[in-house]
Motif scaffolding. Structure first.
Motif, PDB file in Angstrom:
ATOM      1  N   UNK A  28      19.609  -9.211   3.320  1.00 32.05           N
ATOM      2  CA  UNK A  28      19.318  -8.174   2.331  1.00 32.05           C
ATOM      3  C   UNK A  28      19.341  -6.811   3.023  1.00 32.05           C
ATOM      4  N   UNK A  29      20.259  -5.942   2.591  1.00 28.47           N
ATOM      5  CA  UNK A  29      20.401  -4.630   3.231  1.00 28.47           C
ATOM      6  C   UNK A  29      19.151  -3.772   3.079  1.00 28.47           C
ATOM      7  N   UNK A  30      18.556  -3.796   1.889  1.00 30.16           N
ATOM      8  CA  UNK A  30      17.369  -2.980   1.636  1.00 30.16           C
ATOM      9  C   UNK A  30      16.378  -3.736   0.757  1.00 30.16           C
ATOM     10  N   UNK A  31      15.101  -3.591   1.094  1.00 30.75           N
ATOM     11  CA  UNK A  31      14.031  -4.256   0.344  1.00 30.75           C
ATOM     12  C   UNK A  31      12.904  -3.258   0.132  1.00 30.75           C
ATOM     13  N   UNK A  32      12.363  -3.236  -1.064  1.00 28.60           N
ATOM     14  CA  UNK A  32      11.240  -2.362  -1.403  1.00 28.60           C
ATOM     15  C   UNK A  32      10.075  -3.241  -1.866  1.00 28.60           C
ATOM     16  N   UNK A  33       8.908  -3.054  -1.257  1.00 25.62           N
ATOM     17  CA  UNK A  33       7.741  -3.888  -1.560  1.00 25.62           C
ATOM     18  C   UNK A  33       6.554  -3.000  -1.935  1.00 25.62           C
ATOM     19  N   UNK A  34       5.837  -3.394  -2.978  1.00 24.22           N
ATOM     20  CA  UNK A  34       4.597  -2.724  -3.371  1.00 24.22           C
ATOM     21  C   UNK A  34       3.454  -3.726  -3.262  1.00 24.22           C
ATOM     22  N   UNK A  35       2.321  -3.296  -2.683  1.00 31.66           N
ATOM     23  CA  UNK A  35       1.212  -4.219  -2.478  1.00 31.66           C
ATOM     24  C   UNK A  35      -0.118  -3.472  -2.412  1.00 31.66           C
ATOM     25  N   UNK A  36      -1.180  -4.163  -2.823  1.00 27.74           N
ATOM     26  CA  UNK A  36      -2.536  -3.613  -2.855  1.00 27.74           C
ATOM     27  C   UNK A  36      -3.467  -4.609  -2.176  1.00 27.74           C
ATOM     28  N   UNK A  37      -4.314  -4.107  -1.278  1.00 29.55           N
ATOM     29  CA  UNK A  37      -5.221  -4.976  -0.529  1.00 29.55           C
ATOM     30  C   UNK A  37      -6.672  -4.850  -0.978  1.00 29.55           C
ATOM     31  N   UNK A  38      -7.420  -5.930  -0.771  1.00 35.60           N
ATOM     32  CA  UNK A  38      -8.872  -5.858  -0.818  1.00 35.60           C
ATOM     33  C   UNK A  38      -9.328  -4.933   0.301  1.00 35.60           C
ATOM     34  N   UNK A  39     -10.616  -4.498   0.311  1.00 36.40           N
ATOM     35  CA  UNK A  39     -11.079  -3.598   1.377  1.00 36.40           C
ATOM     36  C   UNK A  39     -10.711  -4.109   2.767  1.00 36.40           C
ATOM     37  N   UNK A  40      -9.951  -3.293   3.498  1.00 37.62           N
ATOM     38  CA  UNK A  40      -9.328  -3.713   4.762  1.00 37.62           C
ATOM     39  C   UNK A  40      -9.112  -2.515   5.670  1.00 37.62           C
ATOM     40  N   UNK A  41      -9.264  -2.727   6.972  1.00 36.08           N
ATOM     41  CA  UNK A  41      -8.750  -1.770   7.940  1.00 36.08           C
ATOM     42  C   UNK A  41      -7.502  -2.389   8.551  1.00 36.08           C
ATOM     43  N   UNK A  42      -6.401  -1.648   8.502  1.00 41.21           N
ATOM     44  CA  UNK A  42      -5.148  -2.083   9.105  1.00 41.21           C
ATOM     45  C   UNK A  42      -4.921  -1.230  10.346  1.00 41.21           C
ATOM     46  N   UNK A  43      -4.882  -1.881  11.505  1.00 37.01           N
ATOM     47  CA  UNK A  43      -4.693  -1.138  12.750  1.00 37.01           C
ATOM     48  C   UNK A  43      -3.241  -1.236  13.213  1.00 37.01           C
ATOM     49  N   UNK A  44      -2.826  -0.237  13.989  1.00 38.46           N
ATOM     50  CA  UNK A  44      -1.467  -0.206  14.506  1.00 38.46           C
ATOM     51  C   UNK A  44      -1.251  -1.230  15.600  1.00 38.46           C
TER      52      UNK A  44
END
Length: 329
Positions: A28-44
């Protein structure tokens, strides 16, 4: 282009889902995703989790901690944040063109009566107030760009859950992190829900990509994503890792990001070293760590070692000299 709207609020699943699309859906050349999380810290990818979060607070408030595949800093998600991912085979490796990939968000807000602009190294702002941070990763010539949109997030939790280092505050010339951010919904002439905004953003991307169609994961793909969520993205070792032994800790912030190093030095020779930070780069910094083992803990010696490789592959928009100074004075 294909699009995916996640129906899950499980952060480990959502990170695993975008990782699957990034590393496995190569046709797949291009993919677009939308998503919503429960309370979360996402670290690098390169960050030291313990130094980025207020663990006592996150434990007490049942806030998830997950680590993503891309560099950059820690962000807070809740059910009123909207996250988007763009995966592309068309980007030039190493470009880190955050501005181009933020265009659908800016265009959506413009239609809703809000002027937003791209500023700094990876931020989107409204009237000087940040509402989105972006990060990117590369894999086999393929790029993944994702953004965390503060739509109507509880900013008091954001401030309490994240530790913000003194040097970052001072580098911004501010007294309060909370004063620099805003929620999209606070800026809209007409209020809406996060789901309504999600749909508006999706319609904008469809308008800019009229051939875009929805992608539905098969049962077999969903099982692989769930397995990845459990074994990697929900795994303690992936999130926290092992605390490094060290005799010297050094931390330096540049416009392109912060580098923190923990070096175990014996008789002025580097026996082991661990590099953390919110910098961006394509390569795995484990390559740098391995390169420096056995090197004298001396600026000139470290710089000579770094001259044998392309450091911009690991630290975007930093010079070899800056990297060396971040490791040893």
């Amino acid at each position: 282009m294909k699009y995916i709207v996640s129906q899950s609020n499980d952060p480990a699943f959502n990170i695993a889902q975008e990782a699957y699309a990034f590393r496995e859906m190569l046709d797949e050349d291009e993919i677009f995703i939308l998503w919503i999380n429960e309370p979360t810290i996402v670290i690098g990818k390169h960050q030291n989790a313990i130094e980025e979060i207020n663990k006592e607070y996150t434990d007490a408030h049942d806030i998830h901690i997950v680590r993503r595949l891309s560099g950059g800093g820690a962000v807070y998600h809740d059910l009123n944040n909207l996250n988007y991912t763009i995966i592309s085979n068309k980007a030039d490796e190493g470009a880190f063109d955050f501005k181009t990939f933020s265009k659908p968000v800016i265009d959506t807000l413009a239609k809703l009566g809000v002027k937003a602009e791209f500023t700094g190294r990876n931020d989107l702002e409204i009237d000087g107030k940040k509402f989105c941070g972006n990060a990117q990763a590369y894999y086999k010539g393929r790029m993944m760009h994702h953004g965390c949109l503060m739509f109507d997030v509880d900013r008091s939790v954001l401030a309490d859950a994240l530790k913000v280092s003194k040097d970052k505050i001072e580098s911004k010339g501010i007294k309060s992190v909370r004063a620099r951010v805003t929620n999209i919904n606070d800026e809209l002439p007409q209020k809406m829900s996060v789901l309504e905004f999600r749909d508006a953003l999706l319609e904008q991307v469809k308008e800019e990509n009229p051939d875009m169609t929805e992608y539905t994961f098969s049962e077999a793909e969903l099982e692989r994503i769930k397995q990845s969520a459990k074994e990697q993205f929900g795994n303690w070792n992936w999130i926290y890792g092992t605390a490094p032994d060290y005799t010297i800790k050094r931390s330096v912030r540049y416009p392109a990001g912060k580098i923190t190093t923990y070096a175990n030095v014996e008789k002025s020779v580097i026996k082991s070293i661990k590099i953390y930070g919110d910098f961006f780069g394509i390569g795995d910094v484990a390559d740098i760590e391995g390169l420096l083992v056995g090197c004298r803990y001396d600026y000139k010696d470290v710089l000579e070692k770094l001259k044998t490789i392309d450091t911009t592959h690991y630290f975007t928009r930093m010079t070899r000299e800056e990297v060396a100074k971040a490791i040893v004075a």
